[in-house]
Design a protein around this motif. Structure first.
Motif, mmCIF file in Angstrom:
data_model
loop_
_atom_site.group_PDB
_atom_site.id
_atom_site.type_symbol
_atom_site.label_atom_id
_atom_site.label_comp_id
_atom_site.label_asym_id
_atom_site.label_seq_id
_atom_site.Cartn_x
_atom_site.Cartn_y
_atom_site.Cartn_z
ATOM 1 N N GLY A 305 0.925 -0.943 0.045
ATOM 2 C CA GLY A 305 -0.029 0.279 0.201
ATOM 3 C C GLY A 305 0.469 1.507 0.329
ATOM 4 N N ASN A 306 2.265 1.162 1.114
ATOM 5 C CA ASN A 306 2.660 2.138 1.079
ATOM 6 C C ASN A 306 3.644 2.735 -0.710
ATOM 7 O OD1 ASN A 306 2.054 3.286 3.409
ATOM 8 N ND2 ASN A 306 3.596 2.138 4.365
ATOM 9 N N GLU A 307 3.687 1.391 -1.106
ATOM 10 C CA GLU A 307 4.364 1.950 -2.411
ATOM 11 C C GLU A 307 3.690 2.587 -3.372
ATOM 12 O OE1 GLU A 307 7.496 0.343 -3.368
ATOM 13 O OE2 GLU A 307 7.808 -0.377 -1.617
ATOM 14 N N THR A 477 8.072 5.636 7.898
ATOM 15 C CA THR A 477 8.027 4.820 6.782
ATOM 16 C C THR A 477 6.658 3.813 7.682
ATOM 17 O OG1 THR A 477 9.438 3.265 7.795
ATOM 18 C CG2 THR A 477 10.312 4.634 6.474
ATOM 19 N N GLY A 478 6.850 2.854 6.861
ATOM 20 C CA GLY A 478 6.531 1.794 6.965
ATOM 21 C C GLY A 478 4.541 2.380 7.880
ATOM 22 N N CYS A 479 4.128 1.142 8.901
ATOM 23 C CA CYS A 479 3.521 1.372 9.311
ATOM 24 C C CYS A 479 2.942 2.190 10.218
ATOM 25 C CB CYS A 479 3.376 -0.337 10.328
ATOM 26 S SG CYS A 479 2.339 -1.650 9.274
ATOM 27 N N SER A 480 4.463 2.866 10.750
ATOM 28 C CA SER A 480 4.338 4.298 11.401
ATOM 29 C C SER A 480 3.562 5.382 10.749
ATOM 30 C CB SER A 480 5.636 4.474 11.912
ATOM 31 O OG SER A 480 5.919 5.489 12.635
ATOM 32 N N ALA A 481 3.851 5.277 9.116
ATOM 33 C CA ALA A 481 3.895 6.241 8.197
ATOM 34 C C ALA A 481 2.198 6.578 8.326
ATOM 35 C CB ALA A 481 4.410 5.976 7.310
ATOM 36 N N ILE A 482 1.338 4.512 8.154
ATOM 37 C CA ILE A 482 0.323 4.452 7.768
ATOM 38 C C ILE A 482 -0.703 5.388 9.573
ATOM 39 C CG2 ILE A 482 -1.674 3.088 7.174
ATOM 40 C CD1 ILE A 482 0.109 1.456 6.126
#
Ligand code: BF8
Length: 628
Positions: A305-307, A477-482
């Motif tokens: 999803g992040n990509e 990055t990763g789930c932290s950014a979400i």
């Protein structure tokens, strides 16, 4: 259970309003989630949590008495330090392998694209291709980008098992940092080699010196951060484009009431990006209408999803602990997964609704899911078949069981290192000036997962808010950014939550105080950012007023990321204790002894406000050492 009780439980489990709404639904409908399984596992094994049990050979499993009883050694004679260090290296090399194997697949597709064998791919970022080719000593002038890409892909693939004992991308690190690695004997030599050697050392009767084991852990992690992960990021950028600022939306309200919902979950953009491109196909749109839908709604999840968010602005429905919740909305026609961070129970969750789970990697099959193998040679055909399958499932949606929360949250993403540098005028001088002036005190990278041990997103959001309030720029990055996206911290307006200095810089540049830098392999973007700032200052990464944090980590990949951060000189605070507390020697080395080597170390602090205190103190210490 009453409705009020299930709402209360949901509020204890997650911060986000849309997550809470669907957690309540899972409780009402009796649909099992990771939180339920976590509760059923209590109490978890105390020996395991301390890292003092060893299940490596058939003389065991053994466990060391943490209270100094008779079992001070395993059957083989390994003491607690050896067992704890070996277990840590085991976790770390699994994480490094996951990142790097993902990276290898991206490089392989770059090669097939260059050879004209991959369907639907192209060389999108020729500028980045040229930069990398030059680093690898490949001639670029007057050459077809495909020929350059072929040489580059072969050059990078060779580094997975290189005999030259040198990783080209690790030379991006500033000289003082590389000197530290040389002195400590942890310079990464190749990607696969460090992982294989780690597995060798873990075998009974090989490495029994905890310091030696941990030094190799550092080297293995560096081969991930400055090797496999960096290759994944760079070659994904060449294929699909280097991210630039982009706005989108997030949370479970990104699912659509009247369109075919397809969730793209996992880590590797190779197939999902082709699905994104293929979903524009007029024939597929017509088919969706024929089936009664108003279109096709693609949403991302976790790092796939992040990509997609970073490069195409695809809405992101959520992070690690949202995968079951998305299905539980009752509105997901298909969840397409590649690999990593996918609950093996996802097909069981899907069986409670009409959702189809589709696995696509030969490395990651799940019983109960449909398997549609991804191969670059026919990626577009596979993408079409997958989208068709989802569309055909739309009439099976049961409207009585659908609940989609309202109001998605707006966010801004796309902050690649190149984009940040360009926004600052082509160099980091303006940022360095702001740091020297104290307008911005420093910078912290918050990364990593969700973990049911902690209320979902609480650690990420609280820490990010604390840091920006203290004029510390946050990159994620990763789930932290979400997590921070769902909380509304990834929009320029969030500058109002920052301290005066940071807020003024954000307003000037029109950026949020928390910058989304991508997926977990994109932690390599954070390394390049730090390296380039350090080079402009003429210092090592360990001298910079920066820090790292993983407040809610769960994954072996996070062990590798944390270790390459610290090995590169970035002081890193973990919110979840790693399984090392059974050995005071291992603990002391990682929390203190490393300072003498890399001028950085690990700290463990579950309270995110106290974690912010630690990070600020470290930033102040490094500022003082730099005389600023
Ligand atoms: O690689 S942050 S839960 S999704 S491991 Fe997984 Fe952790 Fe999320 Fe991305 Ni990273």
């Amino acid at each position: 259970m009453t409705g009020k009780e299930s709402i209360e439980i949901a509020q204890q489990r997650a911060m986000d309003r849309t997550d809470q709404e669907i957690i309540t639904k899972t409780i009402e409908e009796g649909v099992e989630t990771a939180w339920d399984r976590f509760a059923l596992q209590q109490p978890q094994c105390g020996f395991g949590q301390l890292g003092v049990c060893c299940n490596n050979c058939a003389m065991g499993p053994c466990r060391i008495d943490p209270f100094g009883g008779k079992t001070s050694r395993g059957v083989c004679g390994a003491d607690v330090d050896t067992i704890v260090a070996r277990n840590l290296l085991d976790d770390l090399c699994v994480g490094a392998a996951a990142h790097s194997d993902h990276g290898r697949e991206v490089v392989e597709v770059l090669l097939e694209t260059a050879e004209g064998k991959a369907q639907g791919y192209q060389i999108t970022d020729v500028e980045k291709l040229t930069v990398l080719a030059k680093e690898y000593g490949i001639k670029t002038d007057g050459r077809d980008p495909k020929d350059v890409a072929k040489d580059l892909a072969i050059g990078i693939l060779e580094e997975f098992g290189t005999v030259k004992n040198r990783l080209q991308l690790s030379e991006r690190a500033p000289e003082p940092t590389r000197e530290i690695w040389k002195k400590a004997g942890v310079m990464p030599r190749s990607i696969d080699r460090e992982i294989v050697e780690a597995m060798h050392r873990i075998h009974m009767g090989v490495d029994a010196d905890y310091v030696n084991i941990l030094l190799h852990a550092m080297r293995t992690s560096l081969s991930d951060g400055w090797g496999g992960s960096m290759a994944a990021t760079e070659c994904s950028d060449i294929l699909f484009g280097t991210p630039t600022p982009i706005t989108s939306i997030t949370n479970l309200a990104t699912l659509s009431k009247d369109k075919v919902n397809i969730v793209l979950h996992g880590h590797n953009p190779l197939l999902s990006q082709i699905i994104v491109n293929t979903a524009e196909d007029a024939e597929l749109k017509r088919l969706a209408e024929e089936k009664g839908a108003k279109g096709i709604n693609l949403v991302g999840m976790c790092c796939t999803g992040n990509e997609l968010l970073m490069r195409s602005g695809i809405p992101i429905a959520g992070s690690f602990l949202d995968q079951e919740l998305a299905i539980a909305t009752g509105a997901v026609e298909a969840m397409i997964v590649d690999y990593q961070c996918i609950f093996p129970s996802v097909p069981a969750t899907a069986s409670c609704y009409h959702t189809k789970v589709i696995t696509t990697s030969s490395k990651a099959k799940i019983i109960g899911a449909s398997y549609m193998e991804f191969n670059p040679e026919n990626a577009v055909d596979t993408a079409k078949s997958i989208i068709k399958l989802a569309i055909e499932n739309f009439p099976n949606r049961n409207p009585d069981r659908v609940r989609i929360p309202e109001r998605p949250m707006k966010l801004m993403a796309g902050f690649s290192e190149e984009t940040i540098r360009k926004a600052l005028g082509g160099s980091y001088k303006a940022l360095i000036d702001a740091i020297v002036a104290g307008t911005i005190k420093g910078c912290v990278g918050i990364v990593g997962c969700n973990n049911p041990r902690i209320k979902q997103d609480y650690g990420h959001i609280t820490l990010a808010k604390e840091l920006i309030k203290r004029n510390i720029l946050v990159v994620e990055t990763g789930c932290s950014a979400i997590a921070c996206g769902k909380a509304g911290l990834l929009v320029p307006e969030a500058a109002s939550l920052a301290g005066e200095g940071l807020a003024s810089v954000c307003k000037l540049l029109g950026i949020p105080p928390v910058l989304h830098m991508g997926s977990c392999v994109d932690c390599s973007r954070i390394l390049v950012l730090a390296a380039n700032i350090a080079k402009e200052l003429g210092v090592g990464i360990g001298d910079l007023p920066i820090g790292g944090a993983a407040p809610e980590w769960y994954s072996q990949k996070a062990v590798s990321i944390g270790t390459y951060f610290v090995s590169s000189g970035v002081y890193t605070v973990l919110g979840i204790p790693p399984k090392i507390f059974g050995s005071s020697n291992v603990l002391n080395l990682l929390a203190d002894g490393l300072k003498g080597i890399t001028n950085s170390a690990f700290a463990v602090e579950p309270d995110p406000v106290k974690a912010a205190d630690l990070l600020e103190a470290e930033i102040n210490r490094k500022r003082k050492a730099l005389n600023i």
